[in-house]
Design a protein around this motif. Structure first.
Motif, mmCIF file in Angstrom:
data_model
loop_
_atom_site.group_PDB
_atom_site.id
_atom_site.type_symbol
_atom_site.label_atom_id
_atom_site.label_comp_id
_atom_site.label_asym_id
_atom_site.label_seq_id
_atom_site.Cartn_x
_atom_site.Cartn_y
_atom_site.Cartn_z
ATOM 1 N N ALA A 94 0.899 4.983 -3.051
ATOM 2 C CA ALA A 94 0.875 3.592 -2.613
ATOM 3 C C ALA A 94 -0.039 2.830 -3.563
ATOM 4 C CB ALA A 94 0.365 3.486 -1.184
ATOM 5 N N PRO A 95 0.515 2.016 -4.474
ATOM 6 C CA PRO A 95 -0.319 1.340 -5.469
ATOM 7 C C PRO A 95 -1.053 0.131 -4.899
ATOM 8 C CG PRO A 95 1.989 0.860 -5.854
ATOM 9 C CD PRO A 95 1.949 1.851 -4.742
ATOM 10 N N VAL A 96 -2.331 0.017 -5.255
ATOM 11 C CA VAL A 96 -3.131 -1.175 -5.029
ATOM 12 C C VAL A 96 -3.247 -1.854 -6.390
ATOM 13 C CG1 VAL A 96 -5.381 -2.097 -4.343
ATOM 14 C CG2 VAL A 96 -4.412 -0.129 -3.128
ATOM 15 N N VAL A 97 -2.491 -2.941 -6.583
ATOM 16 C CA VAL A 97 -2.425 -3.609 -7.872
ATOM 17 C C VAL A 97 -3.439 -4.742 -7.876
ATOM 18 C CG1 VAL A 97 -0.945 -4.764 -9.545
ATOM 19 C CG2 VAL A 97 0.023 -3.034 -8.004
ATOM 20 N N LEU A 98 -4.395 -4.658 -8.784
ATOM 21 C CA LEU A 98 -5.504 -5.603 -8.847
ATOM 22 C C LEU A 98 -5.234 -6.637 -9.917
ATOM 23 C CD1 LEU A 98 -8.363 -2.929 -8.713
ATOM 24 C CD2 LEU A 98 -7.454 -4.260 -6.792
ATOM 25 N N HIS A 260 2.601 0.241 6.855
ATOM 26 C CA HIS A 260 4.010 0.167 6.483
ATOM 27 C C HIS A 260 4.236 -0.474 5.112
ATOM 28 C CE1 HIS A 260 5.873 1.712 10.137
ATOM 29 N NE2 HIS A 260 4.948 1.072 10.822
ATOM 30 N N ALA A 261 3.175 -0.748 4.383
ATOM 31 C CA ALA A 261 3.303 -1.350 3.051
ATOM 32 C C ALA A 261 3.454 -0.260 2.001
ATOM 33 C CB ALA A 261 2.088 -2.212 2.738
ATOM 34 N N VAL A 262 4.475 -0.398 1.149
ATOM 35 C CA VAL A 262 4.651 0.581 0.068
ATOM 36 C C VAL A 262 3.602 0.378 -1.018
ATOM 37 C CG1 VAL A 262 7.109 0.748 0.538
ATOM 38 C CG2 VAL A 262 6.322 -0.825 -1.236
ATOM 39 N N GLY A 290 -9.815 -2.565 5.033
ATOM 40 C CA GLY A 290 -8.465 -2.942 5.432
ATOM 41 C C GLY A 290 -7.355 -2.049 4.951
ATOM 42 N N LEU A 291 -7.574 -1.291 3.872
ATOM 43 C CA LEU A 291 -6.466 -0.581 3.231
ATOM 44 C C LEU A 291 -6.551 0.934 3.338
ATOM 45 C CD1 LEU A 291 -6.074 -2.730 -0.020
ATOM 46 C CD2 LEU A 291 -4.827 -2.915 2.144
ATOM 47 N N THR A 292 -7.410 1.431 4.197
ATOM 48 C CA THR A 292 -7.560 2.882 4.328
ATOM 49 C C THR A 292 -6.238 3.580 4.610
ATOM 50 O OG1 THR A 292 -9.807 2.590 5.153
ATOM 51 C CG2 THR A 292 -8.772 4.702 5.590
ATOM 52 N N ASP A 293 -5.390 2.958 5.417
ATOM 53 C CA ASP A 293 -4.128 3.582 5.817
ATOM 54 C C ASP A 293 -2.930 3.040 5.043
ATOM 55 O OD1 ASP A 293 -5.323 5.214 7.758
ATOM 56 O OD2 ASP A 293 -5.287 3.606 9.234
ATOM 57 N N LEU A 294 -3.158 2.478 3.859
ATOM 58 C CA LEU A 294 -2.059 1.915 3.079
ATOM 59 C C LEU A 294 -0.961 2.950 2.853
ATOM 60 C CD1 LEU A 294 -1.116 -0.593 1.401
ATOM 61 C CD2 LEU A 294 -2.106 0.547 -0.592
ATOM 62 N N GLY A 295 0.261 2.584 3.221
ATOM 63 C CA GLY A 295 1.408 3.441 2.974
ATOM 64 C C GLY A 295 1.543 4.643 3.871
ATOM 65 N N SER A 296 0.677 4.783 4.863
ATOM 66 C CA SER A 296 0.661 6.011 5.661
ATOM 67 C C SER A 296 1.892 6.166 6.553
ATOM 68 C CB SER A 296 -0.608 6.062 6.517
ATOM 69 O OG SER A 296 -0.657 4.980 7.434
#
Length: 307
Positions: A94-98, A260-262, A290-296
């Motif tokens: 799950a990419p975090v694009v900065l 639910h965010a890819v 906020g993003l600990t569960d990104l894409g989980s």
């Protein structure tokens, strides 16, 4: 697994003043200095490196009609960013694009469109819906990125590889504009759901996030422009406008939307307006919480690709 990907582009922004360059391209390294990468690494995240943009040119005096600022460089960066995001998705990350400015949404849109498409939750203090059909002043993709992403712009940026729209309008939810946004009625008529910042404040971030997710579907890209925050909280942005939300509200939005965010793109933080780093540190706190569960909870096919 979360992976951090830097996209330090300022190509879609107008110059702060004649002859100067916007500072948003410095955001990824300012966030690194503020501890973002270290804190995400402690959560198990990886670092996918950087996709550098071409040179920023203030071409207002020479740019022909029908082109956006830095158009060729923006298209080139979008293609290369799409390839890097796509590689992360293909690995099941799950990419975090900065970012960078909001034009990086084009690269994210291309990446997911190449893989069949997902929905979009667009969190921004502005609708970013200027396009040739409603304005004679199209020039800066940062203020036009949502319009381009859903196919309402010149084909050069809205139809790269013939993939317009990158996100289906009916699966696109926008959150966070101010009550005086001049394009809000058009956006309401075109997208699946549109929610102003005042609704977040009145109804609560969790309820607004649930409404947006219901429109975007089981899997979506999450775009967050930090000017959704009120300038009393986050003044270090290109276009600060009063009436925004507070840090706890943005944190809740992210917590509710992230599973639910890819992937997610984060844009328009300007370190030039944050000389002592306090706002970078605030963003690190918000993003880490906020993003600990990104894409989980993203559905995946047998190859690990969001499906």
């Amino acid at each position: 697994m979360i992976t951090l990907l830097s996209a330090p582009s300022n190509l879609g922004l107008r110059p702060p003043e004649a002859g100067s360059v916007p500072g948003a391209a410095k955001a990824p390294e300012a966030l690194r200095e503020a501890g973002l990468h270290a804190r995400f690494a402690a959560l198990g995240a990886t670092d996918s490196g950087v996709v550098l943009a071409g040179r920023y040119v203030d071409d207002d005096a020479t740019r022909p009609p029908g082109l956006v600022r830095n158009e060729s460089a923006t298209i080139d960066h979008s293609l290369r960013l799409a390839a890097r995001i796509g590689a992360a998705l293909d690995r099941g990350d799950a990419p975090v694009v900065l970012g960078g400015d909001c034009a990086i949404l084009l690269g994210a849109g291309l990446a997911v469109a190449r893989r069949g498409g997902v929905g979009l939750v667009h969190v921004d203090g502005h609708t970013d819906f200027r396009h040739p059909g409603n304005s004679d002043e199209c020039a800066s993709v940062a203020g036009e990125a949502l319009a381009a992403a859903v196919g309402r712009h010149w084909p050069a940026i809205a139809d790269i590889e013939g993939r317009s729209p990158y996100f289906a309008p009916e699966r696109t939810a926008h959150i966070g504009h101010r009550s005086d946004d001049e394009d809000q009625e058009e956006v309401r008529a075109f997208l699946g759901r549109v929610t102003p910042a005042s609704d977040i404040i009145e109804r609560g971030a969790a309820r607004v996030a649930a409404d947006a997710a219901a429109v975007a579907g089981p899997d979506y890209w999450l775009q967050v422009d930090v000017d959704v925050l009120d300038p009393e909280v986050m003044p270090a942005v290109d276009s600060p406008d009063p009436g925004g939300i507070r840090a706890p509200e943005l944190t809740t939005l992210l917590q509710e939307l992230a599973p639910h965010a890819v992937g997610i793109s984060i844009t328009v933080f300007d370190p030039d307006l944050d000389p002592d780093g306090r706002y970078a540190r605030l963003l690190v706190d918000i993003l880490t919480a906020g993003l600990t569960d990104l894409g989980s909870r993203v559905r995946r096919d047998d190859g690990g690709v969001p499906g």
